[in-house]
Design a protein around this motif. Sequence first.
Motif, PDB file in Angstrom:
ATOM      1  N   GLU A   1    -103.138 -30.380  -2.433  1.00 26.92           N
ATOM      2  CA  GLU A   1    -102.330 -30.345  -3.646  1.00 26.92           C
ATOM      3  C   GLU A   1    -100.871 -30.490  -3.245  1.00 26.92           C
ATOM      4  OE1 GLU A   1    -102.009 -27.575  -7.676  1.00 26.92           O
ATOM      5  OE2 GLU A   1    -102.665 -26.681  -5.792  1.00 26.92           O
TER       6      GLU A   1
ATOM      7  N   VAL B   1     -97.276 -29.466  -3.857  1.00 28.64           N
ATOM      8  CA  VAL B   1     -96.532 -28.392  -4.524  1.00 28.64           C
ATOM      9  C   VAL B   1     -95.119 -28.356  -3.954  1.00 28.64           C
ATOM     10  CG1 VAL B   1     -96.449 -25.918  -5.029  1.00 28.64           C
ATOM     11  CG2 VAL B   1     -98.668 -27.042  -4.791  1.00 28.64           C
TER      12      VAL B   1
ATOM     13  N   LYS C   1    -100.141 -28.878   0.308  1.00 32.14           N
ATOM     14  CA  LYS C   1    -100.838 -27.604   0.512  1.00 32.14           C
ATOM     15  C   LYS C   1    -102.333 -27.877   0.675  1.00 32.14           C
ATOM     16  CE  LYS C   1     -97.061 -25.199  -0.292  1.00 32.14           C
ATOM     17  NZ  LYS C   1     -96.367 -24.508   0.801  1.00 32.14           N
TER      18      LYS C   1
ATOM     19  N   PHE D   1    -106.304 -26.505   1.105  1.00 33.59           N
ATOM     20  CA  PHE D   1    -107.264 -25.419   0.924  1.00 33.59           C
ATOM     21  C   PHE D   1    -108.551 -25.826   1.629  1.00 33.59           C
ATOM     22  CE2 PHE D   1    -110.851 -23.436  -1.263  1.00 33.59           C
ATOM     23  CZ  PHE D   1    -110.468 -22.100  -1.280  1.00 33.59           C
TER      24      PHE D   1
ATOM     25  N   TYR E   1    -114.129 -27.519  -4.188  1.00 29.09           N
ATOM     26  CA  TYR E   1    -113.322 -27.404  -5.415  1.00 29.09           C
ATOM     27  C   TYR E   1    -113.586 -26.090  -6.156  1.00 29.09           C
ATOM     28  CZ  TYR E   1    -111.488 -28.474 -10.052  1.00 29.09           C
ATOM     29  OH  TYR E   1    -110.802 -28.418 -11.234  1.00 29.09           O
TER      30      TYR E   1
ATOM     31  N   TRP F   1    -111.782 -23.346  -4.616  1.00 35.28           N
ATOM     32  CA  TRP F   1    -110.339 -23.492  -4.856  1.00 35.28           C
ATOM     33  C   TRP F   1    -109.981 -22.983  -6.248  1.00 35.28           C
ATOM     34  CZ3 TRP F   1    -107.689 -26.329  -8.581  1.00 35.28           C
ATOM     35  CH2 TRP F   1    -106.297 -26.395  -8.404  1.00 35.28           C
ATOM     36  N   VAL F   2    -110.803 -23.323  -7.269  1.00 30.16           N
ATOM     37  CA  VAL F   2    -110.561 -22.872  -8.645  1.00 30.16           C
ATOM     38  C   VAL F   2    -110.573 -21.346  -8.701  1.00 30.16           C
ATOM     39  CG1 VAL F   2    -111.515 -22.800 -10.989  1.00 30.16           C
ATOM     40  CG2 VAL F   2    -111.432 -24.967  -9.757  1.00 30.16           C
TER      41      VAL F   2
ATOM     42  N   TRP G   1    -110.119 -19.204  -6.228  1.00 23.27           N
ATOM     43  CA  TRP G   1    -108.966 -18.689  -5.462  1.00 23.27           C
ATOM     44  C   TRP G   1    -107.681 -18.815  -6.288  1.00 23.27           C
ATOM     45  CZ3 TRP G   1    -104.661 -21.488  -3.762  1.00 23.27           C
ATOM     46  CH2 TRP G   1    -103.796 -20.807  -2.896  1.00 23.27           C
ATOM     47  N   ASN G   2    -107.515 -19.942  -6.950  1.00 21.94           N
ATOM     48  CA  ASN G   2    -106.320 -20.207  -7.753  1.00 21.94           C
ATOM     49  C   ASN G   2    -106.188 -19.197  -8.891  1.00 21.94           C
ATOM     50  OD1 ASN G   2    -104.223 -22.016  -7.466  1.00 21.94           O
ATOM     51  ND2 ASN G   2    -104.910 -23.322  -9.125  1.00 21.94           N
ATOM     52  N   GLU G   3    -107.332 -18.908  -9.524  1.00 25.45           N
ATOM     53  CA  GLU G   3    -107.327 -17.931 -10.625  1.00 25.45           C
ATOM     54  C   GLU G   3    -106.960 -16.534 -10.121  1.00 25.45           C
ATOM     55  OE1 GLU G   3    -111.132 -18.354 -12.490  1.00 25.45           O
ATOM     56  OE2 GLU G   3    -110.554 -20.193 -13.557  1.00 25.45           O
TER      57      GLU G   3
ATOM     58  N   MET H   1    -105.085 -15.884  -7.491  1.00 23.57           N
ATOM     59  CA  MET H   1    -103.655 -15.915  -7.162  1.00 23.57           C
ATOM     60  C   MET H   1    -102.796 -15.744  -8.426  1.00 23.57           C
ATOM     61  SD  MET H   1    -103.263 -16.117  -3.912  1.00 23.57           S
ATOM     62  CE  MET H   1    -104.713 -15.071  -3.813  1.00 23.57           C
ATOM     63  N   LYS H   2    -103.212 -16.440  -9.514  1.00 24.48           N
ATOM     64  CA  LYS H   2    -102.449 -16.346 -10.776  1.00 24.48           C
ATOM     65  C   LYS H   2    -102.455 -14.914 -11.304  1.00 24.48           C
ATOM     66  CE  LYS H   2    -103.000 -21.102 -12.415  1.00 24.48           C
ATOM     67  NZ  LYS H   2    -103.773 -21.985 -13.308  1.00 24.48           N
TER      68      LYS H   2
END
Length: 655
Positions: free
Chosen positions: A509, A511, A516, A518, A522, A525-526, A528-530, A532-533
């Motif tokens: 990605e 950024v 970046k 990962f 996928y 990653w989704v 992990w991203n959630e 982190m948010k």
Amino acid sequence: MLVGLQNVTFEFGARIIVQDATWHIQPNERIGLIGYNGTGKSTLLKVLVGQYTPSAGTVERGRETTIGYLHQDLLSFDTNESILQVAMSAFEKVLQLEKEIEVLGKELEQTGDEKTLLEYTDKLHELELLGGYNIQHKTEEVLQGLGFANADLNRPYKEFSGGWRMRVLLAKMILAQPDLLLLDEPTNHLDLPSIEWLEKYLQHYQGAVVIVSHDKYFLNRMVTKIVELYQRQLHFYNGNYEFYEKEKAVRIEMQQKAYENQQDYIKQNERLVERFRAKASKAAMAQSIIKKLDKLERIEDVAIERPDLRINFRVDKVPGRMIVELDHLSKAFGDNAILKNAAAGIERGDKIALIGANGKGKSTLLRIIADAESFTGNRKWGHNVEESFYAQHQLEALNLNNTILDEMRECGSQMTDLELRALLGCFLFSGDDADKKIKILSGGEKARVALAKTIISRANFLMLDEPTNHLDMHSVDLLISALNRYEGTLILVSHDRHFIAKTANKIWEIVDGQIKEFKGPYDEWVAWNERMKKNNAGKKEEATRPEVQQRQPQEKAITIPAPPPAVNGPVNKELKKEIQRHQKLFQQAEEALNKNKERMLTLEKDLADPELYSNKDRFLKTEQEYKNAVTENHQLEKKYEELFTKLMELEEKAL
């Protein structure tokens, strides 16, 4: 019921698209309309909205039903208005009211008439009830959700490309809030963040939605019913796409069994007719059986479904451990800096999905890697890398005077014409289509030829930009299967999350100008991203509390020591000899590895020959030889990697 087909048959020329079909669309339904390319899904939508009249049967619509229909033909629309004005035209009644209020206001200023004041007040109240004071805010929110920046909203519509125009028209359509939305491939022109926004918006949409899409991930999240157009019939499944796949497999199995049982019954009765036809005493019985067979409603053989062709990549050379190294990479378009001193590396075996919003530089980075875009910094190819780049805008590389088959022959794949035609069938070119000239093909057809050429190249590194565009679900599945078997390395850009989830083992990605990475698929990653948010949201909330703000430490500047200066001097003779010795060993290992791979291919062909299995001893011997070759291949690859790593270390010492 909003719209319905009642015993509808529609013929397009001599071809029947749908026969005796009945389908009623109810309020708030979420429906996915699917079928192979060319079966007539888009045509069926046109029958629903009344653009086409059925050959037989009726199309029923509720008197008050409003329909919004998003399709490719809308791109012929053009205007000098801003995209904000185009999208806001969805609020036709509100805009008309505003004009009337403006006229009444001027009249009131001049006359002060009580009747005009009363009418003016009524119109203002009506405007308030219709939410007229919020329409600009709503429109801006929807356009931003679909990927437009604030600065773009007042730009003329005609300045935008086809994909962005389609987003504006989609915004206008969902703002109009019709009772029924018909969306033909709505995700084709959207990036991942815009698709996710559209999903959330449609999930709370107060109306029915029918979606034609090849994006399985999108259908799984959006629909609760599947309507399949197959063999000129409509087949209904009450569930999402995943449910449809399971249920269809069961339905096909049951139909196949029913077909086989019926065929056994027919053959048995035909044998009776043949046996008794000549006997006078049994002739009446034979005639009775014939009449019974004539009246029998025949079950179709499911074997006429599209075959599962296998797309096989061939990799001639094994590359080194590193495919490409990127260092101090920078790229800007005017004031828009895409990459700022970025660094990354692609290793052998990586299958990378490059994801993110439009305008972040995904395709630009792919072109930089492929040496098709200027940049500042360093890009270093690894040893023995043979690359192939698929990009939709590079279709001018096709020879317009060639036929599709000629273009495929020139790839040097050593495939026979029969094999090439079979492969082209997978890319929706069947029968005589293979003999069409490139110059008469549409953009989508040219894109599929270019992708087919990429697939039969012997490259060990593939770069793919939106490879699933213009492919139906069946062809996307075949491509996924092929890429999973592919022994080489690849990096791809795609907005199809199902495709990404099934092919990638790493996610890249862009950024803040940096790449970046990962290390994982996928779905991980989704998740992990959630996480982190959520973590960042929690930290932000905590940081706003006064007691936390008081105890936060001041950031300290981190000083990075400069690298030591390079020492220029004569290369050690012993080191030079050692390098030469390892280069020779490395070359021998490479030759042995390639030779063993050829041996494996020969043995695989032998094992695919049905005659081999008629001789037990020969089969067992060939099978054992193949197992030995596989074991030897692992050992040779390990040795190859060790020698390569050692050689790199020695060469670095010599610098």
